[in-house]
Design a protein around this motif. Structure first.
Motif, PDB file in Angstrom:
ATOM      1  N   THR A   4       0.461  31.553  16.592  1.00 29.57           N
ATOM      2  CA  THR A   4       0.851  30.548  17.575  1.00 29.57           C
ATOM      3  C   THR A   4       2.287  30.766  18.040  1.00 29.57           C
ATOM      4  O   THR A   4       3.207  30.864  17.227  1.00 29.57           O
ATOM      5  CB  THR A   4       0.719  29.129  16.988  1.00 29.57           C
ATOM      6  OG1 THR A   4      -0.607  28.926  16.498  1.00 29.57           O
ATOM      7  CG2 THR A   4       1.035  28.090  18.046  1.00 29.57           C
ATOM      8  N   THR A   5       2.474  30.842  19.353  1.00 27.69           N
ATOM      9  CA  THR A   5       3.824  30.963  19.909  1.00 27.69           C
ATOM     10  C   THR A   5       4.203  29.767  20.777  1.00 27.69           C
ATOM     11  O   THR A   5       5.387  29.551  21.056  1.00 27.69           O
ATOM     12  CB  THR A   5       3.963  32.239  20.758  1.00 27.69           C
ATOM     13  OG1 THR A   5       3.060  32.166  21.864  1.00 27.69           O
ATOM     14  CG2 THR A   5       3.661  33.480  19.923  1.00 27.69           C
ATOM     15  N   SER A   6       3.213  29.001  21.214  1.00 31.45           N
ATOM     16  CA  SER A   6       3.494  27.827  22.028  1.00 31.45           C
ATOM     17  C   SER A   6       2.368  26.817  21.889  1.00 31.45           C
ATOM     18  O   SER A   6       1.293  27.118  21.357  1.00 31.45           O
ATOM     19  CB  SER A   6       3.685  28.205  23.502  1.00 31.45           C
ATOM     20  OG  SER A   6       2.521  28.816  24.011  1.00 31.45           O
ATOM     21  N   LEU A   7       2.635  25.613  22.383  1.00 27.87           N
ATOM     22  CA  LEU A   7       1.687  24.507  22.287  1.00 27.87           C
ATOM     23  C   LEU A   7       1.478  23.908  23.669  1.00 27.87           C
ATOM     24  O   LEU A   7       2.382  23.889  24.503  1.00 27.87           O
ATOM     25  CB  LEU A   7       2.228  23.418  21.357  1.00 27.87           C
ATOM     26  CG  LEU A   7       2.692  23.854  19.971  1.00 27.87           C
ATOM     27  CD1 LEU A   7       3.509  22.740  19.318  1.00 27.87           C
ATOM     28  CD2 LEU A   7       1.508  24.231  19.102  1.00 27.87           C
ATOM     29  N   MET A   8       0.280  23.415  23.880  1.00 29.39           N
ATOM     30  CA  MET A   8      -0.022  22.684  25.107  1.00 29.39           C
ATOM     31  C   MET A   8      -0.634  21.335  24.726  1.00 29.39           C
ATOM     32  O   MET A   8      -1.656  21.275  24.040  1.00 29.39           O
ATOM     33  CB  MET A   8      -0.997  23.469  25.980  1.00 29.39           C
ATOM     34  CG  MET A   8      -1.443  22.727  27.230  1.00 29.39           C
ATOM     35  SD  MET A   8      -2.591  23.745  28.213  1.00 29.39           S
ATOM     36  CE  MET A   8      -3.135  22.532  29.419  1.00 29.39           C
ATOM     37  N   PHE A   9       0.018  20.259  25.132  1.00 34.67           N
ATOM     38  CA  PHE A   9      -0.478  18.909  24.871  1.00 34.67           C
ATOM     39  C   PHE A   9      -1.198  18.401  26.112  1.00 34.67           C
ATOM     40  O   PHE A   9      -0.658  18.486  27.227  1.00 34.67           O
ATOM     41  CB  PHE A   9       0.669  17.963  24.527  1.00 34.67           C
ATOM     42  CG  PHE A   9       1.481  18.384  23.337  1.00 34.67           C
ATOM     43  CD1 PHE A   9       0.921  18.408  22.071  1.00 34.67           C
ATOM     44  CD2 PHE A   9       2.802  18.775  23.488  1.00 34.67           C
ATOM     45  CE1 PHE A   9       1.661  18.807  20.974  1.00 34.67           C
ATOM     46  CE2 PHE A   9       3.550  19.167  22.400  1.00 34.67           C
ATOM     47  CZ  PHE A   9       2.988  19.184  21.137  1.00 34.67           C
ATOM     48  N   SER A  10      -2.399  17.867  25.938  1.00 29.91           N
ATOM     49  CA  SER A  10      -3.186  17.323  27.043  1.00 29.91           C
ATOM     50  C   SER A  10      -3.592  15.893  26.706  1.00 29.91           C
ATOM     51  O   SER A  10      -4.041  15.614  25.597  1.00 29.91           O
ATOM     52  CB  SER A  10      -4.452  18.157  27.282  1.00 29.91           C
ATOM     53  OG  SER A  10      -4.142  19.512  27.506  1.00 29.91           O
TER      54      SER A  10
END
Length: 218
Positions: free
Chosen positions: A161-167
């Motif tokens: 994991t290098t980044s996160l996306m919140f939805s």
């Protein structure tokens, strides 16, 4: 509806991460709706959700919800509403990390309108390699009460994991308004101490050995 958005993770990355991650802090920008919808971006083809005041048209301050709820919460618009934000793990990428995901989700009385909060774990190419979701909180879950109820999830971040996306999405299933609600959305990462996995494994083996020894003595 929310799973549809994970295919847009690469697009979100091309728009640029909005923040850098730090240990022990909430990585969701404006997860409490107190700053309107600042920090959130809309998906093409979907209405953006809104920030509304607690009150007679939504959830009363006396109805179920966060103790530290502030004055605002998120609520839906149109039949489907959704937004997202991204965060880069930066220097934390590649470390052994544990996450705590939490949020208050709910709806109106016996109507099925609901909210879902989802985090996608993305690799360096924007591919989703894992995720976690909160909700929906159904009328049965709420006992047909109007209000917001705490939901949590936790686990280990995939190593790539290098980044996160919140939805965050809200869906109207009854009535004239989209009464999917959300507030106090949070995602916190912490370091997994080096050697802790081995320590847990050794402790488990020791426990099994003790059980076997007691069985032989019977």
């Amino acid at each position: 509806m929310i799973k549809h958005f994970t295919g847009l993770a690469l697009l979100a990355l091309t728009l640029g991460a909005q923040a850098q991650a730090t240990l022990g802090s909430n990585l969701v920008v404006n997860g409490d709706a107190e700053s309107g919808v600042a920090g959130w971006s809309g998906f093409d083809g979907y209405s953006m959700f809104q920030s509304v005041n607690y009150g007679s048209n939504w959830v009363l301050p006396t109805q179920p919800g966060p103790v530290d709820r502030g004055s605002k919460m998120f609520a839906g618009l149109a039949s489907q509403a959704a937004g997202f934000q991204t965060v880069s793990l930066g220097a934390l990428a590649g470390q052994s990390l544990h996450y705590e995901l939490s949020g208050y989700l709910g709806g109106w009385a016996a109507q099925g309108d609901n909210a879902v909060f989802y985090v996608s774990f993305l690799d360096g190419l924007g591919n989703e390699i894992g995720g976690a979701a909160l909700g929906p909180v159904t009328p049965a879950d709420r006992g047909d009460q109007t209000g917001l109820f705490l939901r949590t999830a936790s686990g280990a971040l995939p190593a790539q994991t290098t980044s996160l996306m919140f939805s965050l999405s809200m869906e109207r299933l009854g009535g004239g308004d989209n009464d999917g609600y959300a507030d106090n959305l949070s995602f916190v990462v912490s370091s997994v101490p080096e050697g802790s996995t081995l320590a847990y494994a050794l402790a488990g083996l020791s426990l099994l050995a003790g059980v076997a020894a007691r069985r032989r003595q019977r």
